[in-house]
Enzyme design. Structure first.
Site, PDB file in Angstrom:
ATOM      1  N   SER A  15       0.824  -1.214   0.000  1.00  0.00           N
ATOM      2  CA  SER A  15       0.000   0.000   0.000  1.00  0.00           C
ATOM      3  C   SER A  15       0.857   1.261   0.000  1.00  0.00           C
ATOM      4  CB  SER A  15      -0.898   0.008   1.243  1.00  0.00           C
ATOM      5  OG  SER A  15      -0.100  -0.141   2.404  1.00  0.00           O
ATOM      6  N   ARG A  63      21.816  -3.188   3.878  1.00  0.00           N
ATOM      7  CA  ARG A  63      22.639  -2.732   2.743  1.00  0.00           C
ATOM      8  C   ARG A  63      24.142  -2.837   3.005  1.00  0.00           C
ATOM      9  NH1 ARG A  63      19.146   2.680   1.789  1.00  0.00           N
ATOM     10  NH2 ARG A  63      17.443   1.786   0.582  1.00  0.00           N
ATOM     11  N   CYS A 115      17.811   5.600  -2.927  1.00  0.00           N
ATOM     12  CA  CYS A 115      17.362   6.183  -4.198  1.00  0.00           C
ATOM     13  C   CYS A 115      18.309   7.252  -4.748  1.00  0.00           C
ATOM     14  CB  CYS A 115      15.957   6.752  -4.040  1.00  0.00           C
ATOM     15  SG  CYS A 115      15.645   7.528  -2.469  1.00  0.00           S
ATOM     16  N   GLY A 137      10.330  10.553  -1.671  1.00  0.00           N
ATOM     17  CA  GLY A 137      11.402   9.739  -1.095  1.00  0.00           C
ATOM     18  C   GLY A 137      11.175   9.456   0.372  1.00  0.00           C
ATOM     19  N   HIS A 155      14.623  12.735  -7.806  1.00  0.00           N
ATOM     20  CA  HIS A 155      15.771  13.225  -7.039  1.00  0.00           C
ATOM     21  C   HIS A 155      16.818  13.769  -8.017  1.00  0.00           C
ATOM     22  CE1 HIS A 155      14.008  11.606  -3.559  1.00  0.00           C
ATOM     23  NE2 HIS A 155      14.877  10.679  -3.218  1.00  0.00           N
TER      24      HIS A 155
HETATM   25  N1  LIG Z   1      10.083   6.390  -1.453  1.00  0.00           N
HETATM   26  C1  LIG Z   1      11.244   6.247  -2.075  1.00  0.00           C
HETATM   27  O1  LIG Z   1      11.607   6.984  -3.007  1.00  0.00           O
HETATM   28  C2  LIG Z   1      12.176   5.154  -1.641  1.00  0.00           C
HETATM   29  C3  LIG Z   1      13.286   4.895  -2.433  1.00  0.00           C
HETATM   30  C4  LIG Z   1      14.171   3.900  -2.056  1.00  0.00           C
HETATM   31  C5  LIG Z   1      13.924   3.195  -0.904  1.00  0.00           C
HETATM   32  N2  LIG Z   1      12.839   3.464  -0.149  1.00  0.00           N
HETATM   33  C6  LIG Z   1      12.595   2.637   1.046  1.00  0.00           C
HETATM   34  O2  LIG Z   1      11.497   1.769   0.756  1.00  0.00           O
HETATM   35  C7  LIG Z   1      10.770   1.492   1.941  1.00  0.00           C
HETATM   36  C8  LIG Z   1       9.286   1.881   1.725  1.00  0.00           C
HETATM   37  O3  LIG Z   1       9.209   3.271   1.463  1.00  0.00           O
HETATM   38  P1  LIG Z   1       7.886   3.986   0.967  1.00  0.00           P
HETATM   39  O4  LIG Z   1       8.323   5.305   0.472  1.00  0.00           O
HETATM   40  O5  LIG Z   1       7.108   3.088   0.050  1.00  0.00           O
HETATM   41  O6  LIG Z   1       7.066   4.171   2.338  1.00  0.00           O
HETATM   42  P2  LIG Z   1       5.487   4.411   2.542  1.00  0.00           P
HETATM   43  O7  LIG Z   1       4.865   5.018   1.351  1.00  0.00           O
HETATM   44  O8  LIG Z   1       5.376   5.122   3.843  1.00  0.00           O
HETATM   45  O9  LIG Z   1       4.891   2.934   2.707  1.00  0.00           O
HETATM   46  C9  LIG Z   1       5.243   2.106   3.795  1.00  0.00           C
HETATM   47  C10 LIG Z   1       4.627   0.733   3.606  1.00  0.00           C
HETATM   48  O10 LIG Z   1       5.045  -0.094   4.689  1.00  0.00           O
HETATM   49  C11 LIG Z   1       3.866  -0.744   5.226  1.00  0.00           C
HETATM   50  N3  LIG Z   1       4.087  -1.105   6.621  1.00  0.00           N
HETATM   51  C12 LIG Z   1       4.282  -0.294   7.682  1.00  0.00           C
HETATM   52  N4  LIG Z   1       4.424  -1.032   8.819  1.00  0.00           N
HETATM   53  C13 LIG Z   1       4.282  -2.332   8.461  1.00  0.00           C
HETATM   54  C14 LIG Z   1       4.285  -3.556   9.163  1.00  0.00           C
HETATM   55  N5  LIG Z   1       4.484  -3.607  10.482  1.00  0.00           N
HETATM   56  N6  LIG Z   1       4.120  -4.707   8.459  1.00  0.00           N
HETATM   57  C15 LIG Z   1       3.919  -4.682   7.124  1.00  0.00           C
HETATM   58  N7  LIG Z   1       3.900  -3.542   6.396  1.00  0.00           N
HETATM   59  C16 LIG Z   1       4.082  -2.379   7.049  1.00  0.00           C
HETATM   60  C17 LIG Z   1       2.786   0.309   5.063  1.00  0.00           C
HETATM   61  O11 LIG Z   1       1.521  -0.284   5.233  1.00  0.00           O
HETATM   62  P3  LIG Z   1       0.219   0.574   5.687  1.00  0.00           P
HETATM   63  O12 LIG Z   1      -0.294   1.234   4.446  1.00  0.00           O
HETATM   64  O13 LIG Z   1      -0.716  -0.461   6.206  1.00  0.00           O
HETATM   65  O14 LIG Z   1       0.653   1.543   6.724  1.00  0.00           O
HETATM   66  C18 LIG Z   1       3.082   0.760   3.630  1.00  0.00           C
HETATM   67  O15 LIG Z   1       2.601  -0.187   2.715  1.00  0.00           O
HETATM   68  C19 LIG Z   1      11.467   2.280   3.066  1.00  0.00           C
HETATM   69  O16 LIG Z   1      12.410   1.465   3.697  1.00  0.00           O
HETATM   70  C20 LIG Z   1      12.177   3.392   2.286  1.00  0.00           C
HETATM   71  O17 LIG Z   1      13.299   3.901   2.973  1.00  0.00           O
HETATM   72  C21 LIG Z   1      11.940   4.412  -0.487  1.00  0.00           C
END
Ligand SMILES: NC(=O)c1ccc[n+]([C@@H]2O[C@H](COP(=O)([O-])OP(=O)(O)OC[C@H]3O[C@@H](n4cnc5c(N)ncnc54)[C@H](OP(=O)(O)O)[C@@H]3O)[C@@H](O)[C@H]2O)c1
Length: 329
Positions: free
Chosen positions: A12, A100, A129, A160, A238
């Protein structure tokens, strides 16, 4: 090859949603597909790869029978998932910061160090990223000669940070009060020289990630790399202003020849400019503003941009899976 049973945890979230889009676009051979998120979303219905599915929590049953799991959750959640993936025999590709820098875990950008996937690893980390586009460019540039020093200033989009930050920017632009839970300063109409946590010695975690992850992916453990990571009120994409100091003067024509047509790179020549809107929704690293330092021809300056949710996250993770299963040799 038989289709793979695939799970996406964090389905999600911003990265999880993008992984589902990329799997579809690249016709990844998905057999069974399972989606997981937190207890907040468990029970929600989602449309993914043309299938209507129900999100669950990532418990033991979720992992049973999965060949591959994309983990797009925070580092602490990813650490809790790993034993479950191991017990089920699933390969886990993790987008978080959890593993990592573990010397036993490959940290992979397929265009740069695909060889790190040898030996059929069961856990693979995908870099930050900002690291991904930077190492793709540095890998090409080091073919011109030894690199002495890299200096970077990043301009990082709010996506991000995740969903909450995207909503926060929209709310601030609409005139609502900034949410101090998301960023320590307003992000609407502002620029914030802090990405992730600040350490006691004044560097941020994001700046450390850029330095240490780049060293690992490039296999250059002594690479000198300093950066200032900055959050800007851009939704997606970015940017990085990069200065690369070589051991010897370099030729700009040779720089162009190394970058132009390199896998995943798009060289942008004047008067065109690489901007986040150019990168939005595609998988390229856009590189432009190439020039030599007027006072030192061994210093190259450039500007790069990539979509942090695509090549900076989802696409790189899916490419790792493709490389593991030999889908695009
Ligand atoms: N955004 C970027 O550009 C980017 C780039 C590289 C890496 N990342 C990394 O990728 C990861 C996700 O980032 P995001 O940007 O997608 O974050 P996000 O939009 O805040 O989404 C977080 C996701 O984690 C789920 N979650 C939270 N607690 C959980 C639990 N206890 N068990 C299972 N699922 C859980 C959330 O579910 P709910 O909807 O139910 O809360 C949601 O689906 C992070 O580690 C981030 O650092 C992000």
């Amino acid at each position: 090859m038989a289709d793979l049973n695939v799970g996406v945890v964090g389905a999600s979230g911003m990265v999880g949603q993008e992984i589902l889009v990329v799997l579809g676009e690249r016709s990844f051979p998905v057999g069974e597909l399972r989606l997981a998120a937190s207890h907040r979303s468990a029970g929600d219905r989602a449309l993914a790869l043309g299938r209507r599915l129900t999100l669950t929590e990532p418990d033991e049953a979720f992992f049973q029978g999965l060949d591959l799991v994309f983990s797009a959750v925070s580092a602490d959640v990813a650490r809790r998932l790993l034993p479950l993936a191991r017990a089920a025999g699933s390969v886990m590709i993790d987008k978080s910061n959890a593993f990592r820098l573990d010397p036993d875990v490959p940290l992979v950008v397929p265009e740069v160090n695909r060889a790190a996937l040898a030996g059929q690893p069961r856990l693979i980390a995908s870099p930050n990223c900002s690291t991904i586009p930077l190492v793709m460019v540095l890998d090409r540039l080091r073919q011109l000669g030894a690199i002495r020093q890299v200096e970077v200033s990043t301009y990082q989009a709010v996506s991000g940070t995740g969903r909450e930050a995207v909503s926060a920017l929209t709310a601030e632009i609409a005139g609502q009060r900034p949410d101090p839970e998301v960023y320590p300063k307003p992000i609407g109409f502002n620029v914030m020289p802090l990405v992730d946590q600040l350490s006691a010695d004044g560097h941020s975690l994001e700046e450390d990630k850029l330095r240490l992850e780049s060293r690992k992916v490039l296999g250059e453990p002594t690479l000198r790399l300093s950066s200032t990571a900055v959050r800007v009120p851009v939704y997606r994409g970015h940017s990085e202003a990069v200065t690369v100091t070589f051991a010897q003067p370099i030729d700009l024509g040779e720089v162009r020849a190394r970058l132009d047509g390199a896998p995943g790179l798009k060289l942008v020549e004047p008067p065109d400019l690489p901007t986040p809107l150019d990168a939005d929704g595609n998988d390229l690293v856009w590189v432009g503003r190439l020039r030599l330092d007027r006072d030192d021809p061994s210093r190259l300056l450039l500007f790069l941009v990539t979509d942090n949710l695509r090549k900076g996250a989802a696409t790189n993770a899916v490419q790792i899976a493709e490389a593991l299963w030999g889908l695009h040799p």
